[in-house]
Design a protein around this motif. Structure first.
Motif, mmCIF file in Angstrom:
data_model
loop_
_atom_site.group_PDB
_atom_site.id
_atom_site.type_symbol
_atom_site.label_atom_id
_atom_site.label_comp_id
_atom_site.label_asym_id
_atom_site.label_seq_id
_atom_site.Cartn_x
_atom_site.Cartn_y
_atom_site.Cartn_z
ATOM 1 N N PRO A 192 8.755 51.832 97.345
ATOM 2 C CA PRO A 192 10.095 51.352 97.706
ATOM 3 C C PRO A 192 10.323 51.292 99.213
ATOM 4 O O PRO A 192 10.998 50.382 99.707
ATOM 5 C CB PRO A 192 11.021 52.376 97.035
ATOM 6 N N SER A 193 9.757 52.248 99.924
ATOM 7 C CA SER A 193 9.882 52.221 101.379
ATOM 8 C C SER A 193 9.137 51.024 101.964
ATOM 9 O O SER A 193 9.625 50.363 102.884
ATOM 10 C CB SER A 193 9.333 53.520 101.975
ATOM 11 N N ALA A 194 7.954 50.727 101.422
ATOM 12 C CA ALA A 194 7.208 49.560 101.889
ATOM 13 C C ALA A 194 7.993 48.277 101.604
ATOM 14 O O ALA A 194 8.036 47.360 102.439
ATOM 15 C CB ALA A 194 5.841 49.512 101.218
ATOM 16 N N ASP A 195 8.621 48.207 100.436
ATOM 17 C CA ASP A 195 9.436 47.037 100.091
ATOM 18 C C ASP A 195 10.588 46.857 101.080
ATOM 19 O O ASP A 195 10.935 45.734 101.460
ATOM 20 C CB ASP A 195 10.008 47.182 98.680
ATOM 21 N N ASP A 196 11.182 47.956 101.487
ATOM 22 C CA ASP A 196 12.288 47.908 102.437
ATOM 23 C C ASP A 196 11.816 47.356 103.776
ATOM 24 O O ASP A 196 12.506 46.554 104.421
ATOM 25 C CB ASP A 196 12.874 49.310 102.610
ATOM 26 N N HIS A 197 10.632 47.764 104.193
ATOM 27 C CA HIS A 197 10.069 47.243 105.444
ATOM 28 C C HIS A 197 9.749 45.753 105.324
ATOM 29 O O HIS A 197 9.910 44.989 106.282
ATOM 30 C CB HIS A 197 8.813 48.029 105.831
ATOM 31 N N ALA A 198 9.285 45.341 104.162
ATOM 32 C CA ALA A 198 8.999 43.916 103.941
ATOM 33 C C ALA A 198 10.273 43.093 104.092
ATOM 34 O O ALA A 198 10.258 41.984 104.665
ATOM 35 C CB ALA A 198 8.390 43.715 102.557
ATOM 36 N N ALA A 199 11.385 43.610 103.602
ATOM 37 C CA ALA A 199 12.664 42.911 103.728
ATOM 38 C C ALA A 199 13.082 42.801 105.189
ATOM 39 O O ALA A 199 13.580 41.750 105.628
ATOM 40 C CB ALA A 199 13.740 43.637 102.925
ATOM 41 N N LEU A 200 12.871 43.853 105.961
ATOM 42 C CA LEU A 200 13.203 43.819 107.387
ATOM 43 C C LEU A 200 12.383 42.755 108.114
ATOM 44 O O LEU A 200 12.903 42.014 108.955
ATOM 45 C CB LEU A 200 12.959 45.186 108.018
ATOM 46 N N LEU A 201 11.106 42.683 107.787
ATOM 47 C CA LEU A 201 10.248 41.690 108.421
ATOM 48 C C LEU A 201 10.702 40.272 108.066
ATOM 49 O O LEU A 201 10.776 39.394 108.942
ATOM 50 C CB LEU A 201 8.794 41.898 107.995
ATOM 51 N N ALA A 202 11.010 40.038 106.805
ATOM 52 C CA ALA A 202 11.430 38.695 106.379
ATOM 53 C C ALA A 202 12.707 38.276 107.092
ATOM 54 O O ALA A 202 12.813 37.137 107.577
ATOM 55 C CB ALA A 202 11.634 38.680 104.870
ATOM 56 N N LEU A 203 13.677 39.155 107.182
ATOM 57 C CA LEU A 203 14.943 38.827 107.840
ATOM 58 C C LEU A 203 14.738 38.554 109.329
ATOM 59 O O LEU A 203 15.386 37.671 109.901
ATOM 60 C CB LEU A 203 15.940 39.967 107.649
ATOM 61 N N THR A 204 13.835 39.313 109.952
ATOM 62 C CA THR A 204 13.572 39.106 111.380
ATOM 63 C C THR A 204 12.892 37.769 111.612
ATOM 64 O O THR A 204 13.293 36.986 112.500
ATOM 65 C CB THR A 204 12.696 40.243 111.943
ATOM 66 N N ARG A 205 11.877 37.462 110.840
ATOM 67 C CA ARG A 205 11.157 36.200 111.000
ATOM 68 C C ARG A 205 12.051 34.998 110.748
ATOM 69 O O ARG A 205 11.906 33.956 111.387
ATOM 70 C CB ARG A 205 9.947 36.159 110.062
ATOM 71 N N GLU A 206 12.986 35.143 109.827
ATOM 72 C CA GLU A 206 13.890 34.040 109.507
ATOM 73 C C GLU A 206 15.082 33.966 110.451
ATOM 74 O O GLU A 206 15.892 33.044 110.363
ATOM 75 C CB GLU A 206 14.387 34.198 108.062
#
Length: 224
Positions: free
Chosen positions: A175-189
């Motif tokens: 779940p923590s890794a998933d949360d980081h993935a969401a942060l990366l997606a929002l930043t890139r977009e």
């Protein structure tokens, strides 16, 4: 028992060890750290010990007094101060990264995220923490803000020692890794308002978990 530290940067390695002992309350608040004693304990010269003292003093974990260096300790207030500082720093770092990073530069962040998922699969909390810190550190580099990067470099080791305490208690790190993935997606977009809200939630949750994980260490230190 005589312990040995043999790495390229002895001062930093010794600082890592002492930092963990301070955060876990294994070194009592107010304890006087003596150069000769630590040099003998870790089988190093006094130079690396002095280097370690300077590092930890800059991080606010030791007090530099006329009679030497004393353990300042690590309290709930320290956790709150570190996370409030990090929240402001990281929001700026991610926003600047979103605004100026080139497409090919995101590979470094993606690699750290992949490392987090791999570590979660193997339930290796120590490796997970290393990739976690490197993931966040990548945004500071992508921000192109040298002073912001310097601030992260100063406090990153403290966050590393703190993460070791919390991650070792987690059964499922995915779940923590998933949360980081969401942060990366929002930043890139470039979705800055959503990113700011998600980052605030992420760091707030991390702070709560940190406080809960460290509570037993604080309780033992108080009971002495």
């Amino acid at each position: 028992m005589r312990q040995t530290v043999r790495h390229a940067s002895l001062g930093e390695r010794l600082a890592d060890q002492l930092r963990r002992e301070i955060i876990r309350g294994e070194l009592e608040v107010g304890a006087h750290l003596v150069e000769d004693t630590l040099a003998a304990r870790y089988d190093v010269s006094r130079g690396p010990v002095r280097d370690a003292f300077k590092i930890l003093s800059a991080e606010g974990l030791l007090d530099d007094r006329r009679r030497g260096f004393f353990v300042r300790g690590f309290s709930p207030r320290d956790v709150e101060e570190l996370y409030s500082l990090r929240s402001s720093m990281e929001q700026l770092a991610m926003q600047r990264a979103a605004e100026q990073a080139e497409p090919e530069q995101w590979g470094a962040v993606e690699a750290e995220l992949a490392g987090m998922y791999a570590a979660a699969e193997h339930r290796d909390w120590h490796v997970f923490a290393e990739h976690d810190l490197a993931f966040h550190g990548a945004f500071y580099r992508l921000s192109g803000h040298s002073r912001l990067q310097a601030m992260w470099d100063q406090y990153q080791p403290t966050f590393g020692a703190m993460l070791d305490v919390t991650n070792e208690q987690d059964i499922d790190l995915r779940p923590s890794a998933d949360d980081h993935a969401a942060l990366l997606a929002l930043t890139r977009e470039g979705r800055i308002p959503e990113l700011a809200a998600r980052l605030a939630e992420h760091l707030s949750g991390s702070e709560r978990r940190m406080t809960t994980a460290l509570a037993p260490f604080w309780a033992r230190a108080t009971a002495r």
